[in-house]
Write a protein that holds these residues in place. Structure first.
Motif, PDB file in Angstrom:
ATOM      1  N   THR A  18      89.954  -1.965 -11.651  1.00  0.00           N
ATOM      2  CA  THR A  18      90.288  -3.493 -11.765  1.00  0.00           C
ATOM      3  C   THR A  18      91.034  -3.605 -13.025  1.00  0.00           C
ATOM      4  N   TYR A  19      91.972  -4.786 -12.945  1.00  0.00           N
ATOM      5  CA  TYR A  19      92.953  -5.138 -13.985  1.00  0.00           C
ATOM      6  C   TYR A  19      92.123  -6.474 -14.503  1.00  0.00           C
ATOM      7  N   ASP A  20      91.996  -6.787 -15.660  1.00  0.00           N
ATOM      8  CA  ASP A  20      90.810  -7.680 -16.101  1.00  0.00           C
ATOM      9  C   ASP A  20      91.530  -8.679 -17.286  1.00  0.00           C
ATOM     10  N   GLY A  21      92.822  -8.522 -17.203  1.00  0.00           N
ATOM     11  CA  GLY A  21      93.476  -9.654 -18.206  1.00  0.00           C
ATOM     12  C   GLY A  21      94.544  -8.989 -19.256  1.00  0.00           C
ATOM     13  N   CYS A  22      95.614  -9.644 -19.571  1.00  0.00           N
ATOM     14  CA  CYS A  22      96.520  -9.401 -20.642  1.00  0.00           C
ATOM     15  C   CYS A  22      96.732 -10.314 -21.420  1.00  0.00           C
ATOM     16  N   TYR A  23      97.743 -11.327 -20.996  1.00  0.00           N
ATOM     17  CA  TYR A  23      97.856 -12.492 -22.126  1.00  0.00           C
ATOM     18  C   TYR A  23      97.039 -13.523 -21.658  1.00  0.00           C
ATOM     19  N   VAL A  24      96.201 -13.798 -22.710  1.00  0.00           N
ATOM     20  CA  VAL A  24      95.067 -14.755 -22.575  1.00  0.00           C
ATOM     21  C   VAL A  24      94.997 -15.598 -24.030  1.00  0.00           C
ATOM     22  N   PRO A  25      95.624 -16.473 -24.096  1.00  0.00           N
ATOM     23  CA  PRO A  25      95.705 -17.162 -25.490  1.00  0.00           C
ATOM     24  C   PRO A  25      94.499 -17.885 -25.803  1.00  0.00           C
ATOM     25  N   ARG A  26      93.659 -17.158 -26.768  1.00  0.00           N
ATOM     26  CA  ARG A  26      92.467 -17.809 -27.226  1.00  0.00           C
ATOM     27  C   ARG A  26      91.988 -17.262 -28.337  1.00  0.00           C
ATOM     28  N   PHE A  27      90.886 -17.770 -28.962  1.00  0.00           N
ATOM     29  CA  PHE A  27      90.240 -17.446 -30.186  1.00  0.00           C
ATOM     30  C   PHE A  27      89.200 -16.167 -29.829  1.00  0.00           C
ATOM     31  N   ILE A  28      88.918 -15.373 -30.389  1.00  0.00           N
ATOM     32  CA  ILE A  28      87.858 -14.248 -30.139  1.00  0.00           C
ATOM     33  C   ILE A  28      86.670 -14.793 -29.772  1.00  0.00           C
ATOM     34  N   ALA A  29      86.086 -14.610 -28.731  1.00  0.00           N
ATOM     35  CA  ALA A  29      85.035 -15.132 -28.104  1.00  0.00           C
ATOM     36  C   ALA A  29      84.739 -16.740 -27.846  1.00  0.00           C
ATOM     37  N   ARG A  30      86.173 -17.291 -27.890  1.00  0.00           N
ATOM     38  CA  ARG A  30      86.491 -18.717 -28.014  1.00  0.00           C
ATOM     39  C   ARG A  30      85.769 -19.302 -29.207  1.00  0.00           C
ATOM     40  N   ASP A  31      85.656 -18.574 -30.372  1.00  0.00           N
ATOM     41  CA  ASP A  31      85.056 -18.950 -31.491  1.00  0.00           C
ATOM     42  C   ASP A  31      86.471 -19.434 -32.670  1.00  0.00           C
ATOM     43  N   PRO A  32      86.747 -20.657 -33.010  1.00  0.00           N
ATOM     44  CA  PRO A  32      87.696 -20.761 -34.039  1.00  0.00           C
ATOM     45  C   PRO A  32      87.587 -19.866 -35.337  1.00  0.00           C
ATOM     46  N   SER A  33      86.356 -19.801 -35.415  1.00  0.00           N
ATOM     47  CA  SER A  33      86.047 -19.068 -37.162  1.00  0.00           C
ATOM     48  C   SER A  33      86.362 -17.800 -36.949  1.00  0.00           C
ATOM     49  N   THR A  35      96.075 -12.958 -27.312  1.00  0.00           N
ATOM     50  CA  THR A  35      96.848 -14.390 -27.556  1.00  0.00           C
ATOM     51  C   THR A  35      98.602 -13.727 -27.544  1.00  0.00           C
ATOM     52  N   TYR A  36      99.003 -12.473 -28.024  1.00  0.00           N
ATOM     53  CA  TYR A  36     100.119 -12.028 -28.305  1.00  0.00           C
ATOM     54  C   TYR A  36     100.565 -11.447 -26.990  1.00  0.00           C
ATOM     55  N   GLY A  37      99.890 -11.155 -25.959  1.00  0.00           N
ATOM     56  CA  GLY A  37     100.195 -10.558 -24.849  1.00  0.00           C
ATOM     57  C   GLY A  37     100.292  -9.107 -24.823  1.00  0.00           C
ATOM     58  N   THR A  38      99.800  -8.303 -25.915  1.00  0.00           N
ATOM     59  CA  THR A  38     100.001  -7.122 -26.151  1.00  0.00           C
ATOM     60  C   THR A  38      98.815  -6.431 -25.998  1.00  0.00           C
ATOM     61  N   ALA A  39      97.772  -6.717 -25.363  1.00  0.00           N
ATOM     62  CA  ALA A  39      96.571  -6.049 -25.209  1.00  0.00           C
ATOM     63  C   ALA A  39      96.168  -6.104 -23.623  1.00  0.00           C
ATOM     64  N   ILE A  40      95.399  -5.129 -23.008  1.00  0.00           N
ATOM     65  CA  ILE A  40      94.982  -5.405 -21.533  1.00  0.00           C
ATOM     66  C   ILE A  40      93.687  -4.540 -21.583  1.00  0.00           C
ATOM     67  N   ASP A  41      92.848  -5.222 -20.571  1.00  0.00           N
ATOM     68  CA  ASP A  41      91.679  -4.614 -20.248  1.00  0.00           C
ATOM     69  C   ASP A  41      91.499  -4.392 -18.783  1.00  0.00           C
TER      70      ASP A  41
END
Length: 419
Positions: free
Chosen positions: A342-357, A364-370
């Motif tokens: 399975t390919y589960d995402g690469c460029y996904v611009p967001r905060f970690i766990a969608r938590d701004p803090s 977000t940089y498009g340099t990681a893949i799951d």
């Protein structure tokens, strides 16, 4: 690092009364401790502030010998703390240096008490975004929490070439008490001199670590690209438009507080190594759902969609995609294609766990893949085939399965390699 370092809480200055038990406990809660037990300023200057391929800072009064593998990372020792402390009301942050004219114009705005220029950057250690400032220890200390501002040892260690970090990122230290400046294979490391609460009452935008200005130069930080602004009784909101006009259209003007300023344009500037330089810096806005919107010009220049072996169409950063293609092609060549299901995402611009803090996700940089997410979730060894891991590492990727808190589905670009 030594086991008893949590018991060493430095007094703020000579002549102060002994701290009572409650105040001592509050400082320990802030992590206001020196991280190299039993050493004074002279020993601190000799403490290891190692870099990739270089050794420790020069001793006080000496200079590094060119070619000898040492770098002089010490600046002048700060004098005793001179009150008052300052509030950290507004952060001005840009991809470029703030001009002297802009700083003078900001300082002249009515209600502004002090402007503190600095260099500001971010890097990643494991899955954590660390925002680091290169500062003048003598003046920046006024903007920190009172216990930190008044603790001389913290600022002597920063001046000597060590790094002071927030207690919340203590988990990122190496076993010998260093902090690696990014996940990249060519990243430097700096010895942690103190754990100390830095900006007070800030959660949506934090400064996680501080170094001196010489380290800022060595880390290729953009000099003077940020400034903290202290207000008196004037509301930051009332002068925000004037601040933005003085700082320029390219700068972010963020009112600091417990909640993310959704309407504000924010900035990220990366440091760490060759990958960070290739990825580039950009501005972005945040959405209520925890996703972010990078500058469209940066997206157009850097984000591509290509068809890959095994996993099909992938959207990611232009410098990552060739190495991803190389890794996946080798996986096929070695007969391991079925190990990636399975390919589960690469460029996904967001905060970690969608938590701004928690800062921006590396995706977000498009340099990681799951990959293979269902069997490789956080905190487990995972079922990722170790030969696949080997291949990805050979192609310049770091693997989340090596982190202290594992993320075995996750691969991220750590080194630029040629196919």
């Amino acid at each position: 690092m030594c086991d008893e370092h949590d018991d060493h809480v430095a007094d703020a200055s000579s002549g102060r009364r002994e701290l009572d038990r409650r105040h001592v406990l509050s400082l320990l809660g802030l992590g206001l401790v020196t991280a190299a037990c039993g050493s004074g300023p002279e020993e601190t200057r000799r403490a290891s502030a190692a870099t990739s391929g270089s050794a420790s800072p020069a001793a006080k009064g000496s200079k590094a010998t060119p070619g000898a593998g040492t770098e002089d990372v010490a600046v002048a020792e700060p004098g005793p703390f001179e009150p008052p402390t300052r509030s950290s009301d507004v952060l001005v942050y840009s991809q470029d240096p703030l001009s002297k004219a802009s700083l003078r114009e900001i300082a002249a705005i009515g209600g502004i008490v002090q402007v503190e220029p600095m260099a500001l950057t971010s890097f990643y250690v494991d899955d954590t975004q660390v925002t680091c400032a290169a500062v003048d220890p003598s003046t920046f200390r006024r903007f920190t929490q009172p216990g930190t501002a008044q603790t001389q040892a913290v600022w002597e260690r920063v001046a000597a070439g060590e790094i002071a970090v927030e207690p919340r990122i203590r988990k990122l230290q190496t076993k010998d008490g260093f902090l690696k400046i990014s996940n990249e294979s060519d990243a430097r490391t700096i010895h942690i001199g103190a754990y100390a609460g830095l900006l007070p009452e800030i959660s949506a935008r934090r400064i996680d670590a501080v170094v001196n200005t010489k380290w800022g130069d060595l880390l290729e930080m953009v000099p003077g690209n940020a400034a903290l602004v202290a207000m008196g009784s004037t509301s930051p909101q009332s002068v925000r438009k004037k601040l933005q006009a003085a700082a320029g259209d390219k700068a972010s003007v963020l009112i600091l507080g417990p909640d993310l300023d959704i309407g504000a344009t924010q900035t990220v500037v990366l440091s760490g190594g060759s990958v960070s330089r290739a990825v580039g810096s950009f501005s972005y806005t945040a959405n209520p759902d925890g996703t972010v919107n990078p500058d469209p010009a940066w997206v157009a220049a850097n984000i591509r969609t290509e068809t890959m072996p095994i996993i099909g169409r992938v959207t990611g950063h232009r410098v990552m995609l060739p190495q991803l293609r190389g890794a996946l092609t080798q996986v096929v060549t070695e007969g391991l294609a079925a190990k990636i299901y399975t390919y589960d995402g690469c460029y996904v611009p967001r905060f970690i766990a969608r938590d701004p803090s928690r800062g921006l996700s590396f995706h977000t940089y498009g340099t990681a893949i799951d990959l293979n997410a269902a069997d490789n979730y956080r905190g487990i060894a995972g079922a990722m085939d170790r030969n696949v891991v080997r291949i990805f590492k050979n192609w310049g990727f770091a693997w989340g399965g090596d982190w202290n808190y594992t993320d075995p589905m996750h691969f991220e670009l750590a080194k630029l390699v040629k196919g």
